[in-house]
Write a protein that holds these residues in place. Structure first.
Motif, PDB file in Angstrom:
ATOM      1  N   SER A 138     -14.017  -9.217 168.335  1.00 33.73           N
ATOM      2  CA  SER A 138     -12.899  -9.684 167.649  1.00 33.73           C
ATOM      3  C   SER A 138     -13.225 -11.068 167.023  1.00 33.73           C
ATOM      4  N   ASN A 139     -14.175 -11.584 167.064  1.00 33.98           N
ATOM      5  CA  ASN A 139     -14.812 -12.816 166.541  1.00 33.98           C
ATOM      6  C   ASN A 139     -15.484 -12.472 165.219  1.00 33.98           C
ATOM      7  N   TYR A 140     -15.466 -11.028 164.958  1.00 30.81           N
ATOM      8  CA  TYR A 140     -16.598 -10.612 163.552  1.00 30.81           C
ATOM      9  C   TYR A 140     -15.741  -9.942 162.597  1.00 30.81           C
ATOM     10  N   ALA A 141     -15.874 -10.171 161.568  1.00 23.34           N
ATOM     11  CA  ALA A 141     -15.561  -9.249 160.596  1.00 23.34           C
ATOM     12  C   ALA A 141     -16.626  -8.158 160.347  1.00 23.34           C
ATOM     13  N   MET A 142     -16.226  -7.021 159.987  1.00 22.26           N
ATOM     14  CA  MET A 142     -17.205  -5.911 160.000  1.00 22.26           C
ATOM     15  C   MET A 142     -17.162  -5.271 158.663  1.00 22.26           C
ATOM     16  N   GLY A 143     -18.382  -4.626 158.189  1.00 24.80           N
ATOM     17  CA  GLY A 143     -18.806  -4.011 157.187  1.00 24.80           C
ATOM     18  C   GLY A 143     -19.252  -2.742 156.934  1.00 24.80           C
ATOM     19  N   TRP A 144     -19.173  -1.846 156.228  1.00 22.98           N
ATOM     20  CA  TRP A 144     -20.207  -0.692 156.137  1.00 22.98           C
ATOM     21  C   TRP A 144     -20.825  -0.437 154.713  1.00 22.98           C
ATOM     22  N   PHE A 145     -22.026   0.022 154.792  1.00 23.55           N
ATOM     23  CA  PHE A 145     -22.874  -0.204 153.597  1.00 23.55           C
ATOM     24  C   PHE A 145     -23.542   1.555 153.745  1.00 23.55           C
ATOM     25  N   ARG A 146     -24.305   1.684 152.440  1.00 29.25           N
ATOM     26  CA  ARG A 146     -25.119   2.704 152.577  1.00 29.25           C
ATOM     27  C   ARG A 146     -26.190   2.571 151.635  1.00 29.25           C
ATOM     28  N   GLN A 147     -27.348   3.535 151.867  1.00 28.76           N
ATOM     29  CA  GLN A 147     -28.564   3.315 151.086  1.00 28.76           C
ATOM     30  C   GLN A 147     -29.252   4.705 151.112  1.00 28.76           C
ATOM     31  N   THR A 148     -29.891   4.857 149.667  1.00 30.27           N
ATOM     32  CA  THR A 148     -30.475   6.124 149.549  1.00 30.27           C
ATOM     33  C   THR A 148     -31.785   5.706 148.965  1.00 30.27           C
ATOM     34  N   PRO A 149     -32.897   6.514 149.247  1.00 30.07           N
ATOM     35  CA  PRO A 149     -34.227   6.088 149.028  1.00 30.07           C
ATOM     36  C   PRO A 149     -34.249   5.585 147.288  1.00 30.07           C
ATOM     37  N   GLY A 150     -35.124   4.294 147.455  1.00 37.01           N
ATOM     38  CA  GLY A 150     -35.244   4.039 146.104  1.00 37.01           C
ATOM     39  C   GLY A 150     -34.012   3.128 145.356  1.00 37.01           C
ATOM     40  N   LYS A 151     -33.078   2.939 146.257  1.00 40.30           N
ATOM     41  CA  LYS A 151     -31.926   2.078 145.854  1.00 40.30           C
ATOM     42  C   LYS A 151     -31.747   1.000 146.741  1.00 40.30           C
ATOM     43  N   GLU A 152     -30.990   0.123 146.141  1.00 39.80           N
ATOM     44  CA  GLU A 152     -30.614  -0.986 146.978  1.00 39.80           C
ATOM     45  C   GLU A 152     -29.426  -0.505 147.763  1.00 39.80           C
ATOM     46  N   ARG A 153     -29.159  -1.356 149.020  1.00 37.93           N
ATOM     47  CA  ARG A 153     -28.144  -0.893 149.942  1.00 37.93           C
ATOM     48  C   ARG A 153     -26.681  -1.365 149.098  1.00 37.93           C
TER      49      ARG A 153
END
Length: 122
Positions: free
Chosen positions: A30-45
């Motif tokens: 509970s001390n942390y903010a959480m995030g979600w990301f995604r990445q495909t080959p050859g692209k930035e996250r």
């Protein structure tokens, strides 16, 4: 140190749904903010969504707003990403991340999981 483990990825048909989970250990979740990301080959996250420590503030990328929902259960030390109306272009490796600071643009996170593959295909 904070450890993050994603689960829930897999193969789903277009229009279907998946819920990703991110189990966190090592520090007080509970001390942390959480995030979600995604990445495909050859692209930035790509940033998808973030949630603050208490769960009452969230922010989304325009590409997923209205389709994806981020949430958390501090009692279970777990964050979630509910993904609905999935499209083939949602195919990617999905990562969760944690940081002590909540940033609506989700630009900086200190800790990362190893990722889980999501494939949207008929």
């Amino acid at each position: 140190q904070v450890q993050l483990v994603e689960s829930g990825g897999g193969l789903v048909q277009p229009g279907g749904s998946l819920r990703l989970s991110c189990a966190v250990s090592g520090r007080t979740f509970s001390n942390y903010a959480m995030g979600w990301f995604r990445q495909t080959p050859g692209k930035e996250r790509e940033f998808l969504a973030t949630i603050n420590w208490s769960g009452d503030r969230t922010s989304y990328a325009d590409s997923v707003k209205g389709r994806f929902t981020i949430s958390r259960d501090n009692a279970k030390n777990t964050a979630y990403l509910q993904m609905n109306s999935l499209k083939p272009e949602d195919t990617a490796i999905y990562y969760c991340a944690a940081d002590p600071v909540y940033r609506p643009k989700g630009s900086l996170f200190d800790y990362w999981g190893q990722g889980t593959q999501v494939t949207v295909s008929s």
